[in-house]
Design an enzyme around this catalytic site. Sequence first.
Site, PDB file in Angstrom:
ATOM      1  N   ALA A 135       0.795  -1.231   0.000  1.00  0.00           N
ATOM      2  CA  ALA A 135       0.000   0.000   0.000  1.00  0.00           C
ATOM      3  C   ALA A 135       0.838   1.298   0.000  1.00  0.00           C
ATOM      4  CB  ALA A 135      -0.971  -0.037   1.181  1.00  0.00           C
TER       5      ALA A 135
ATOM      6  N   ARG B  61      -4.995  -0.026  -9.071  1.00  0.00           N
ATOM      7  CA  ARG B  61      -5.347  -1.049  -8.078  1.00  0.00           C
ATOM      8  C   ARG B  61      -6.414  -0.441  -7.151  1.00  0.00           C
ATOM      9  NH1 ARG B  61      -0.819  -4.519  -5.399  1.00  0.00           N
ATOM     10  NH2 ARG B  61      -2.602  -5.923  -5.252  1.00  0.00           N
TER      11      ARG B  61
ATOM     12  N   ASP C  32      -4.095  -2.787   3.833  1.00  0.00           N
ATOM     13  CA  ASP C  32      -4.293  -1.914   2.672  1.00  0.00           C
ATOM     14  C   ASP C  32      -5.356  -0.860   2.927  1.00  0.00           C
ATOM     15  OD1 ASP C  32      -3.314  -4.677   1.709  1.00  0.00           O
ATOM     16  OD2 ASP C  32      -2.716  -3.228   0.181  1.00  0.00           O
TER      17      ASP C  32
ATOM     18  N   ASN D 129      -6.714  -6.772   4.210  1.00  0.00           N
ATOM     19  CA  ASN D 129      -5.318  -7.134   3.909  1.00  0.00           C
ATOM     20  C   ASN D 129      -5.324  -8.341   2.964  1.00  0.00           C
ATOM     21  OD1 ASN D 129      -2.481  -6.631   4.306  1.00  0.00           O
ATOM     22  ND2 ASN D 129      -2.394  -8.521   5.484  1.00  0.00           N
ATOM     23  N   LYS D 130      -4.139  -8.732   2.578  1.00  0.00           N
ATOM     24  CA  LYS D 130      -3.966  -9.818   1.604  1.00  0.00           C
ATOM     25  C   LYS D 130      -4.814 -11.039   1.961  1.00  0.00           C
ATOM     26  CE  LYS D 130      -2.072  -9.642  -1.357  1.00  0.00           C
ATOM     27  NZ  LYS D 130      -2.585  -9.382  -2.734  1.00  0.00           N
TER      28      LYS D 130
HETATM   29  O1  MRU Z   1      -1.143  -7.218  -3.338  1.00  0.00           O
HETATM   30  P1  MRU Z   1      -0.035  -6.604  -2.532  1.00  0.00           P
HETATM   31  O2  MRU Z   1       1.224  -7.411  -2.526  1.00  0.00           O
HETATM   32  O3  MRU Z   1       0.200  -5.146  -2.885  1.00  0.00           O
HETATM   33  O4  MRU Z   1      -0.603  -6.646  -1.066  1.00  0.00           O
HETATM   34  C1  MRU Z   1       0.151  -6.103  -0.032  1.00  0.00           C
HETATM   35  C2  MRU Z   1      -0.414  -6.318   1.290  1.00  0.00           C
HETATM   36  O5  MRU Z   1      -1.468  -6.883   1.461  1.00  0.00           O
HETATM   37  C3  MRU Z   1       0.326  -5.712   2.418  1.00  0.00           C
HETATM   38  O6  MRU Z   1       0.229  -6.502   3.563  1.00  0.00           O
HETATM   39  C4  MRU Z   1      -0.266  -4.332   2.682  1.00  0.00           C
HETATM   40  O7  MRU Z   1      -0.238  -3.565   1.515  1.00  0.00           O
HETATM   41  C5  MRU Z   1       0.474  -3.610   3.728  1.00  0.00           C
HETATM   42  S1  MRU Z   1       2.039  -3.002   3.131  1.00  0.00           S
HETATM   43  C6  MRU Z   1       2.797  -2.159   4.370  1.00  0.00           C
END
Ligand code: MRU
Length: 363
Positions: free
Chosen positions: A55, A90, A243, A253-254
């Site tokens: 993020a 995104r 995110d 989050n992911k």
């Molecule tokens: O799809 P991504 O790799 O961009 O997803 C990232 C994540 O889910 C991170 O855990 C989140 O962005 C936090 S980054 C400090």
Amino acid sequence: MKINGVHYRSIALNDDGWSVRIFDQRALPWELVHVQLTTLEQAARAIAEMWTRGAPMIAATAAYGLSLGLREDASDAALQKGYETLLATRPTAVNLRWALDEMLSAVKPYQGQARIDAAYKRAGEICDEDVEINRNIGLSGLPLLREMAKKKSGAPLNILTHCNAGWLATVDYGTISAPIYMAHDEGIDIHVWVDETRPRNQGALLTAYELQQHGVPHTVIADNAGGLLMQRGQVDLCLVGTDRVTRNGDVCNKIGTYLKALAAHDNNVPFYIALPYPTIDYSMESGDFIPIEERSAREVTHMSGRKADGSVEEFQITLSDGANPAFDITPARLVSGYITERGILKQVCNGESDEPIFMADVA
Ligand code: MRU
């Protein structure tokens, strides 16, 4: 963050003073590929195709992407089009919109070269602020890790993390990794369980790489292993990034984060989120409204890896179709606390205003 002893930020201006250097994160950990971004379109592609990701790092790339666009055309129409192009890359991380709005406010009063200068200035500040924010997240989280480590009477403190919320996902330090590095550097015995994070394996490829570079003991596990480890008492703390966090404290989050939070709750394992303030979306009431990115099914049906001869190749792993929702929502009730640059929050807002409730005030 140091790679092989050399300090880097994840994003920086090149010596020419205007083009932007990022790393192609798709090539890690096998190869450190420097990419030079020279246009807004390249920056947009780098975000959408996840050469760069996480993020805060998406936000920083978009800020410089808008600056690159203004170099070519600094008109109001180009500014608006560039804003929309980058915003569409995104959908889930709110930091992207935050950074683009910051950029708009910074450049709108100006025209021509003054507008371009204002854009580069604000993009540079966004990067510098991110570094400072993450350092302060580290300082906020460090006492928590110290306290938890004390209770282990010399045994390692076991932290489980998901995806990559480390240095590569930010400009430097990382959100979850800042307190981990600081604790490790002051001699606290820390071990990190690194979820592989299917389908793109940001844990196995990126988080493990970062921890290895910093010398933090860690073990990569299958995403499905966390529950068993928690039942066995082998996880003291879950620490993940995010995110977007909504007013009621829901955490996006992911994909897979929610399942870890459920397992943590069932096993009385504290579940903490590390985040910068720009990740809090005060305009959104709850996680129900967060747009969940649907990525290409090919990320599920195919995987890449290094072959014995050293070449990196992509392989098909199923004959069937796939689906790829990329994020999930962890309800606030499963979250123990939010580690921010201002301190650890119990709630991100007190319900009436946007003022948070700090852990220290309720303890
Ligand atoms: O799809 P991504 O790799 O961009 O997803 C990232 C994540 O889910 C991170 O855990 C989140 O962005 C936090 S980054 C400090």
